[in-house]
Motif scaffolding. Structure first.
Motif, PDB file in Angstrom:
ATOM      1  N   ILE A 168       4.877  -7.485  13.194  1.00  0.00           N
ATOM      2  CA  ILE A 168       5.272  -7.227  11.915  1.00  0.00           C
ATOM      3  C   ILE A 168       4.570  -7.995  10.924  1.00  0.00           C
ATOM      4  O   ILE A 168       4.291  -9.068  10.868  1.00  0.00           O
ATOM      5  CB  ILE A 168       6.820  -7.790  12.041  1.00  0.00           C
ATOM      6  CG1 ILE A 168       7.627  -6.682  12.951  1.00  0.00           C
ATOM      7  CG2 ILE A 168       7.309  -7.560  10.487  1.00  0.00           C
ATOM      8  CD1 ILE A 168       7.629  -5.401  13.067  1.00  0.00           C
ATOM      9  N   GLN A 169       4.216  -7.111  10.038  1.00  0.00           N
ATOM     10  CA  GLN A 169       3.527  -7.607   8.597  1.00  0.00           C
ATOM     11  C   GLN A 169       4.611  -7.450   7.287  1.00  0.00           C
ATOM     12  O   GLN A 169       5.411  -6.830   7.736  1.00  0.00           O
ATOM     13  CB  GLN A 169       2.159  -6.969   8.403  1.00  0.00           C
ATOM     14  CG  GLN A 169       1.327  -6.888   9.348  1.00  0.00           C
ATOM     15  CD  GLN A 169       0.619  -8.168   9.831  1.00  0.00           C
ATOM     16  OE1 GLN A 169       0.282  -8.851   9.085  1.00  0.00           O
ATOM     17  NE2 GLN A 169       0.672  -8.326  11.154  1.00  0.00           N
ATOM     18  N   GLY A 170       4.472  -8.308   6.302  1.00  0.00           N
ATOM     19  CA  GLY A 170       5.288  -8.328   5.493  1.00  0.00           C
ATOM     20  C   GLY A 170       6.639  -9.026   5.741  1.00  0.00           C
ATOM     21  O   GLY A 170       6.656  -9.976   6.559  1.00  0.00           O
ATOM     22  N   PRO A 174       8.682  -3.182   1.565  1.00  0.00           N
ATOM     23  CA  PRO A 174       7.901  -1.941   2.167  1.00  0.00           C
ATOM     24  C   PRO A 174       6.972  -2.210   3.221  1.00  0.00           C
ATOM     25  O   PRO A 174       6.990  -1.617   4.089  1.00  0.00           O
ATOM     26  CB  PRO A 174       7.277  -1.478   0.787  1.00  0.00           C
ATOM     27  CG  PRO A 174       8.164  -1.933  -0.325  1.00  0.00           C
ATOM     28  CD  PRO A 174       8.895  -3.436   0.218  1.00  0.00           C
ATOM     29  N   GLU A 175       6.321  -3.371   2.844  1.00  0.00           N
ATOM     30  CA  GLU A 175       5.413  -3.688   3.951  1.00  0.00           C
ATOM     31  C   GLU A 175       5.985  -4.028   5.269  1.00  0.00           C
ATOM     32  O   GLU A 175       5.456  -3.489   6.528  1.00  0.00           O
ATOM     33  CB  GLU A 175       4.520  -4.632   3.580  1.00  0.00           C
ATOM     34  CG  GLU A 175       3.307  -5.210   4.524  1.00  0.00           C
ATOM     35  CD  GLU A 175       2.368  -6.200   4.321  1.00  0.00           C
ATOM     36  OE1 GLU A 175       1.294  -6.507   4.857  1.00  0.00           O
ATOM     37  OE2 GLU A 175       2.561  -7.071   3.225  1.00  0.00           O
ATOM     38  N   GLY A 176       7.027  -4.768   5.416  1.00  0.00           N
ATOM     39  CA  GLY A 176       7.890  -5.031   6.396  1.00  0.00           C
ATOM     40  C   GLY A 176       8.456  -3.905   7.206  1.00  0.00           C
ATOM     41  O   GLY A 176       8.348  -3.617   8.510  1.00  0.00           O
ATOM     42  N   LEU A 177       8.826  -3.081   6.471  1.00  0.00           N
ATOM     43  CA  LEU A 177       9.518  -1.857   7.060  1.00  0.00           C
ATOM     44  C   LEU A 177       8.787  -0.834   7.609  1.00  0.00           C
ATOM     45  O   LEU A 177       8.744  -0.154   8.422  1.00  0.00           O
ATOM     46  CB  LEU A 177      10.673  -1.120   5.848  1.00  0.00           C
ATOM     47  CG  LEU A 177      11.838  -1.741   5.581  1.00  0.00           C
ATOM     48  CD1 LEU A 177      12.360  -1.179   4.333  1.00  0.00           C
ATOM     49  CD2 LEU A 177      12.727  -1.923   6.809  1.00  0.00           C
ATOM     50  N   LYS A 178       7.507  -0.634   6.989  1.00  0.00           N
ATOM     51  CA  LYS A 178       6.525   0.285   7.466  1.00  0.00           C
ATOM     52  C   LYS A 178       5.891  -0.539   8.796  1.00  0.00           C
ATOM     53  O   LYS A 178       5.428   0.425   9.519  1.00  0.00           O
ATOM     54  CB  LYS A 178       5.337   0.142   6.251  1.00  0.00           C
ATOM     55  CG  LYS A 178       5.819   1.183   5.283  1.00  0.00           C
ATOM     56  CD  LYS A 178       4.683   1.244   4.371  1.00  0.00           C
ATOM     57  CE  LYS A 178       4.992   1.996   2.890  1.00  0.00           C
ATOM     58  NZ  LYS A 178       3.993   2.327   1.828  1.00  0.00           N
ATOM     59  N   TYR A 215       9.013  -5.111  23.019  1.00  0.00           N
ATOM     60  CA  TYR A 215       8.368  -6.001  22.175  1.00  0.00           C
ATOM     61  C   TYR A 215       9.679  -6.885  21.820  1.00  0.00           C
ATOM     62  O   TYR A 215      10.762  -6.395  21.590  1.00  0.00           O
ATOM     63  CB  TYR A 215       8.102  -5.338  20.920  1.00  0.00           C
ATOM     64  CG  TYR A 215       6.374  -4.688  21.103  1.00  0.00           C
ATOM     65  CD1 TYR A 215       5.468  -5.312  20.709  1.00  0.00           C
ATOM     66  CD2 TYR A 215       6.456  -3.385  21.724  1.00  0.00           C
ATOM     67  CE1 TYR A 215       4.180  -4.845  21.039  1.00  0.00           C
ATOM     68  CE2 TYR A 215       5.421  -2.869  21.684  1.00  0.00           C
ATOM     69  CZ  TYR A 215       4.121  -3.525  21.598  1.00  0.00           C
ATOM     70  OH  TYR A 215       2.975  -3.034  21.685  1.00  0.00           O
ATOM     71  N   GLN A 216       9.261  -8.124  22.121  1.00  0.00           N
ATOM     72  CA  GLN A 216      10.240  -9.171  21.610  1.00  0.00           C
ATOM     73  C   GLN A 216       9.943  -9.649  19.882  1.00  0.00           C
ATOM     74  O   GLN A 216       8.746 -10.057  19.552  1.00  0.00           O
ATOM     75  CB  GLN A 216      10.223 -10.268  22.401  1.00  0.00           C
ATOM     76  CG  GLN A 216      11.230 -11.401  22.191  1.00  0.00           C
ATOM     77  CD  GLN A 216      10.764 -12.533  22.995  1.00  0.00           C
ATOM     78  OE1 GLN A 216      10.020 -12.663  23.739  1.00  0.00           O
ATOM     79  NE2 GLN A 216      11.542 -13.581  23.006  1.00  0.00           N
ATOM     80  N   LEU A 217      10.736  -9.523  18.943  1.00  0.00           N
ATOM     81  CA  LEU A 217      10.491  -9.985  17.755  1.00  0.00           C
ATOM     82  C   LEU A 217      11.493 -11.295  17.358  1.00  0.00           C
ATOM     83  O   LEU A 217      12.459 -11.239  17.911  1.00  0.00           O
ATOM     84  CB  LEU A 217      11.181  -8.850  16.882  1.00  0.00           C
ATOM     85  CG  LEU A 217      10.434  -7.433  17.165  1.00  0.00           C
ATOM     86  CD1 LEU A 217      11.296  -6.491  15.946  1.00  0.00           C
ATOM     87  CD2 LEU A 217       9.125  -7.553  16.852  1.00  0.00           C
ATOM     88  N   LEU A 272       9.783 -11.884  12.309  1.00  0.00           N
ATOM     89  CA  LEU A 272      11.023 -12.082  11.778  1.00  0.00           C
ATOM     90  C   LEU A 272      11.073 -13.107  10.755  1.00  0.00           C
ATOM     91  O   LEU A 272      10.584 -14.099  10.979  1.00  0.00           O
ATOM     92  CB  LEU A 272      12.257 -11.516  12.489  1.00  0.00           C
ATOM     93  CG  LEU A 272      12.146 -10.497  13.486  1.00  0.00           C
ATOM     94  CD1 LEU A 272      13.267 -10.429  14.389  1.00  0.00           C
ATOM     95  CD2 LEU A 272      12.016  -9.215  12.763  1.00  0.00           C
ATOM     96  N   SER A 273      11.940 -13.004   9.683  1.00  0.00           N
ATOM     97  CA  SER A 273      12.388 -14.082   8.948  1.00  0.00           C
ATOM     98  C   SER A 273      13.116 -15.077   9.692  1.00  0.00           C
ATOM     99  O   SER A 273      13.532 -14.941  10.677  1.00  0.00           O
ATOM    100  CB  SER A 273      13.370 -13.474   7.963  1.00  0.00           C
ATOM    101  OG  SER A 273      14.623 -13.063   8.349  1.00  0.00           O
ATOM    102  N   LYS A 274      13.247 -16.096   9.045  1.00  0.00           N
ATOM    103  CA  LYS A 274      13.736 -17.499  10.032  1.00  0.00           C
ATOM    104  C   LYS A 274      15.340 -17.429   9.792  1.00  0.00           C
ATOM    105  O   LYS A 274      15.843 -17.873  10.744  1.00  0.00           O
ATOM    106  CB  LYS A 274      13.555 -18.679   9.189  1.00  0.00           C
ATOM    107  CG  LYS A 274      12.073 -19.185   9.351  1.00  0.00           C
ATOM    108  CD  LYS A 274      11.496 -20.289   8.793  1.00  0.00           C
ATOM    109  CE  LYS A 274      10.141 -20.941   8.792  1.00  0.00           C
ATOM    110  NZ  LYS A 274       9.738 -21.872   8.327  1.00  0.00           N
TER     111      LYS A 274
END
Length: 114
Positions: free
Chosen positions: A11-13, A42-46, A76-78, A84-86
């Motif tokens: 994940i970017q963004g 937008p970058e994270g959702l894309k 995939y483990q996020l 992901l965010s903290k």
């Protein structure tokens, strides 16, 4: 599509995934429910959408058994603080159908079944 053996940092963004615990009282009856909330820039959702498409379009049958054995499912483990965010919870995104059998796991209940 080439199989990605190394996973992490997909994940970017910015992407935040968390569970919202809700409760409401109407006429003395309390109803509780949980919601999974997915928010991102937008970058994270894309980037998340790209990951979902990558999983969906993967030909699991073409992946070597040493990387994805028969009966396994691509996933995939996020992780909070990495992909992901903290403030997120850990999330696993994966295929429902198993390689080689196409079977779904036993606890799955189709939206069409009562």
């Amino acid at each position: 599509m080439k199989y990605k053996q190394t996973k992490g940092n997909e994940i970017q963004g910015e992407l935040d995934i968390f569970i919202s615990h809700n409760e409401d009282e109407i006429d003395g009856v309390t109803t509780s429910w949980d919601e999974v909330l997915i928010h991102g820039n937008p970058e994270g959702l894309k980037s998340f959408a790209k990951l979902l498409l990558e999983i969906a379009e993967l030909n699991q049958e073409g992946v070597e058994d040493k990387y994805l054995p028969i009966g396994a499912r691509e996933h995939y483990q996020l992780r909070p603080g990495i992909e992901l965010s903290k403030s997120s919870i850990e999330v696993i995104v994966g295929r429902l159908d198993a390689k080689g059998t196409g079977e779904f796991y036993n606890s799955f209940i189709s939206k069409d079944k009562k």
